[in-house]
Scaffold this motif. Structure first.
Motif, PDB file in Angstrom:
ATOM      1  N   ARG A  13      41.467  71.958  41.013  1.00  0.00           N
ATOM      2  CA  ARG A  13      41.446  70.613  41.587  1.00  0.00           C
ATOM      3  C   ARG A  13      40.793  69.618  40.632  1.00  0.00           C
ATOM      4  N   ALA A  14      39.689  70.017  40.026  1.00  0.00           N
ATOM      5  CA  ALA A  14      38.992  69.127  39.102  1.00  0.00           C
ATOM      6  C   ALA A  14      39.886  68.753  37.928  1.00  0.00           C
ATOM      7  N   ARG A  15      40.586  69.721  37.403  1.00  0.00           N
ATOM      8  CA  ARG A  15      41.481  69.457  36.271  1.00  0.00           C
ATOM      9  C   ARG A  15      42.615  68.519  36.698  1.00  0.00           C
ATOM     10  N   ARG A  16      43.218  68.789  37.862  1.00  0.00           N
ATOM     11  CA  ARG A  16      44.313  67.948  38.355  1.00  0.00           C
ATOM     12  C   ARG A  16      43.850  66.521  38.605  1.00  0.00           C
ATOM     13  N   GLN A  17      42.719  66.378  39.288  1.00  0.00           N
ATOM     14  CA  GLN A  17      42.205  65.046  39.584  1.00  0.00           C
ATOM     15  C   GLN A  17      41.763  64.323  38.315  1.00  0.00           C
ATOM     16  N   GLY A  18      41.250  65.063  37.346  1.00  0.00           N
ATOM     17  CA  GLY A  18      40.871  64.475  36.070  1.00  0.00           C
ATOM     18  C   GLY A  18      42.062  63.877  35.335  1.00  0.00           C
ATOM     19  N   GLN A  19      43.243  64.402  35.613  1.00  0.00           N
ATOM     20  CA  GLN A  19      44.478  63.892  35.018  1.00  0.00           C
ATOM     21  C   GLN A  19      45.129  62.830  35.896  1.00  0.00           C
ATOM     22  N   HIS A  20      44.495  62.521  37.018  1.00  0.00           N
ATOM     23  CA  HIS A  20      45.015  61.533  37.989  1.00  0.00           C
ATOM     24  C   HIS A  20      46.431  61.905  38.448  1.00  0.00           C
ATOM     25  N   ARG A  21      46.606  63.190  38.751  1.00  0.00           N
ATOM     26  CA  ARG A  21      47.902  63.678  39.214  1.00  0.00           C
ATOM     27  C   ARG A  21      47.797  64.103  40.664  1.00  0.00           C
ATOM     28  N   THR A  22      48.919  64.010  41.360  1.00  0.00           N
ATOM     29  CA  THR A  22      48.956  64.387  42.769  1.00  0.00           C
ATOM     30  C   THR A  22      49.289  65.865  42.912  1.00  0.00           C
ATOM     31  N   LEU A  23      48.990  66.392  44.084  1.00  0.00           N
ATOM     32  CA  LEU A  23      49.382  67.766  44.396  1.00  0.00           C
ATOM     33  C   LEU A  23      50.891  67.933  44.248  1.00  0.00           C
ATOM     34  N   ARG A  24      51.634  66.938  44.685  1.00  0.00           N
ATOM     35  CA  ARG A  24      53.096  67.003  44.619  1.00  0.00           C
ATOM     36  C   ARG A  24      53.583  67.134  43.169  1.00  0.00           C
ATOM     37  N   GLU A  25      53.015  66.345  42.280  1.00  0.00           N
ATOM     38  CA  GLU A  25      53.420  66.400  40.876  1.00  0.00           C
ATOM     39  C   GLU A  25      53.179  67.790  40.289  1.00  0.00           C
ATOM     40  N   VAL A  26      51.999  68.321  40.533  1.00  0.00           N
ATOM     41  CA  VAL A  26      51.646  69.624  39.957  1.00  0.00           C
ATOM     42  C   VAL A  26      52.421  70.744  40.635  1.00  0.00           C
ATOM     43  N   SER A  27      52.602  70.664  41.940  1.00  0.00           N
ATOM     44  CA  SER A  27      53.335  71.728  42.638  1.00  0.00           C
ATOM     45  C   SER A  27      54.790  71.766  42.178  1.00  0.00           C
ATOM     46  N   THR A  28      55.387  70.615  41.938  1.00  0.00           N
ATOM     47  CA  THR A  28      56.763  70.572  41.436  1.00  0.00           C
ATOM     48  C   THR A  28      56.838  71.166  40.034  1.00  0.00           C
ATOM     49  N   ALA A  29      55.911  70.772  39.166  1.00  0.00           N
ATOM     50  CA  ALA A  29      55.913  71.277  37.788  1.00  0.00           C
ATOM     51  C   ALA A  29      55.641  72.777  37.726  1.00  0.00           C
ATOM     52  N   ALA A  30      54.833  73.287  38.645  1.00  0.00           N
ATOM     53  CA  ALA A  30      54.484  74.721  38.650  1.00  0.00           C
ATOM     54  C   ALA A  30      55.462  75.545  39.478  1.00  0.00           C
ATOM     55  N   ASN A  31      56.381  74.866  40.168  1.00  0.00           N
ATOM     56  CA  ASN A  31      57.353  75.531  41.031  1.00  0.00           C
ATOM     57  C   ASN A  31      56.673  76.337  42.132  1.00  0.00           C
ATOM     58  N   VAL A  32      55.701  75.701  42.786  1.00  0.00           N
ATOM     59  CA  VAL A  32      54.985  76.294  43.917  1.00  0.00           C
ATOM     60  C   VAL A  32      54.958  75.249  45.031  1.00  0.00           C
ATOM     61  N   SER A  33      54.971  75.674  46.273  1.00  0.00           N
ATOM     62  CA  SER A  33      54.985  74.702  47.360  1.00  0.00           C
ATOM     63  C   SER A  33      53.684  73.899  47.374  1.00  0.00           C
ATOM     64  N   LEU A  34      53.815  72.662  47.791  1.00  0.00           N
ATOM     65  CA  LEU A  34      52.662  71.768  47.858  1.00  0.00           C
ATOM     66  C   LEU A  34      51.584  72.345  48.769  1.00  0.00           C
ATOM     67  N   TYR A  36      50.990  75.479  49.546  1.00  0.00           N
ATOM     68  CA  TYR A  36      50.354  76.659  48.970  1.00  0.00           C
ATOM     69  C   TYR A  36      49.373  76.250  47.871  1.00  0.00           C
ATOM     70  N   LEU A  37      49.760  75.289  47.032  1.00  0.00           N
ATOM     71  CA  LEU A  37      48.865  74.804  45.990  1.00  0.00           C
ATOM     72  C   LEU A  37      47.616  74.191  46.620  1.00  0.00           C
ATOM     73  N   SER A  38      47.784  73.466  47.703  1.00  0.00           N
ATOM     74  CA  SER A  38      46.637  72.885  48.404  1.00  0.00           C
ATOM     75  C   SER A  38      45.698  73.981  48.907  1.00  0.00           C
ATOM     76  N   GLU A  39      46.261  75.047  49.459  1.00  0.00           N
ATOM     77  CA  GLU A  39      45.437  76.156  49.943  1.00  0.00           C
ATOM     78  C   GLU A  39      44.702  76.853  48.799  1.00  0.00           C
ATOM     79  N   ILE A  40      45.357  76.964  47.648  1.00  0.00           N
ATOM     80  CA  ILE A  40      44.710  77.563  46.478  1.00  0.00           C
ATOM     81  C   ILE A  40      43.541  76.692  46.043  1.00  0.00           C
ATOM     82  N   GLU A  41      43.768  75.386  45.957  1.00  0.00           N
ATOM     83  CA  GLU A  41      42.698  74.477  45.539  1.00  0.00           C
ATOM     84  C   GLU A  41      41.512  74.486  46.506  1.00  0.00           C
ATOM     85  N   ARG A  42      41.765  74.699  47.780  1.00  0.00           N
ATOM     86  CA  ARG A  42      40.689  74.730  48.769  1.00  0.00           C
ATOM     87  C   ARG A  42      40.055  76.108  48.887  1.00  0.00           C
ATOM     88  N   GLY A  43      40.553  77.067  48.109  1.00  0.00           N
ATOM     89  CA  GLY A  43      39.978  78.411  48.129  1.00  0.00           C
ATOM     90  C   GLY A  43      40.379  79.225  49.332  1.00  0.00           C
TER      91      GLY A  43
END
Length: 133
Positions: A13-34, A36-43
């Motif tokens: 999360r820190a890395r993503r927010q440091g890049q000013h990117r949204t969960l949607r942007e990163v989840s699309t680029a990583a090919n993972v559902s938004l 699921y990525l949110s759940e990973i970031e929240r531990g």
């Protein structure tokens, strides 16, 4: 006990927010559902090594960099007195937040029960990539 998945999620999360990117942007680029990525970031979910590598790639980071950050955070938490040790008497738990820093990362821990500690990290903004937790 500090959960590894929580520390990994905080670092992502820190890395993503440091890049000013949204969960949607990163989840699309990583090919993972938004979600699921949110759940990973929240531990809340543990990501496989393949999924972590895909998320790191989407963030333009090496998996070894992320795991190095996680390792330094855990190392700092382990050196905090009374944080990662078993507690025989649950009534003796001091829920006061403990804070430690090594100049690059600050860790604060609140011990809520013998098996539950809330760990928050904050990375120094003077590095090449800005981290916040």
């Amino acid at each position: 006990m500090v959960l590894l998945r929580r520390v990994i999620g905080d670092a992502l999360r820190a890395r993503r927010q440091g890049q000013h990117r949204t969960l949607r942007e990163v989840s699309t680029a990583a090919n993972v559902s938004l979600g699921y990525l949110s759940e990973i970031e929240r531990g809340q979910k543990e990501a496989s090594s393949e999924l972590l590598a895909a998320i790191c790639d989407a963030l333009g980071a090496r998996l070894s960099e992320l795991l190095g950050e996680v390792s330094s955070t855990l190392s700092l938490a382990e050196n905090m007195e009374g944080v990662l040790v078993p507690v025989d008497d649950p009534a003796a738990i001091d829920p006061v937040r403990k804070v430690a820093t090594d100049g690059r990362v600050s860790v604060s821990v609140r011990q809520d029960s013998p098996l539950k500690a809330t760990l928050h990290t904050k990375r120094n903004a003077k590095r090449d990539v800005i981290y916040a937790a």
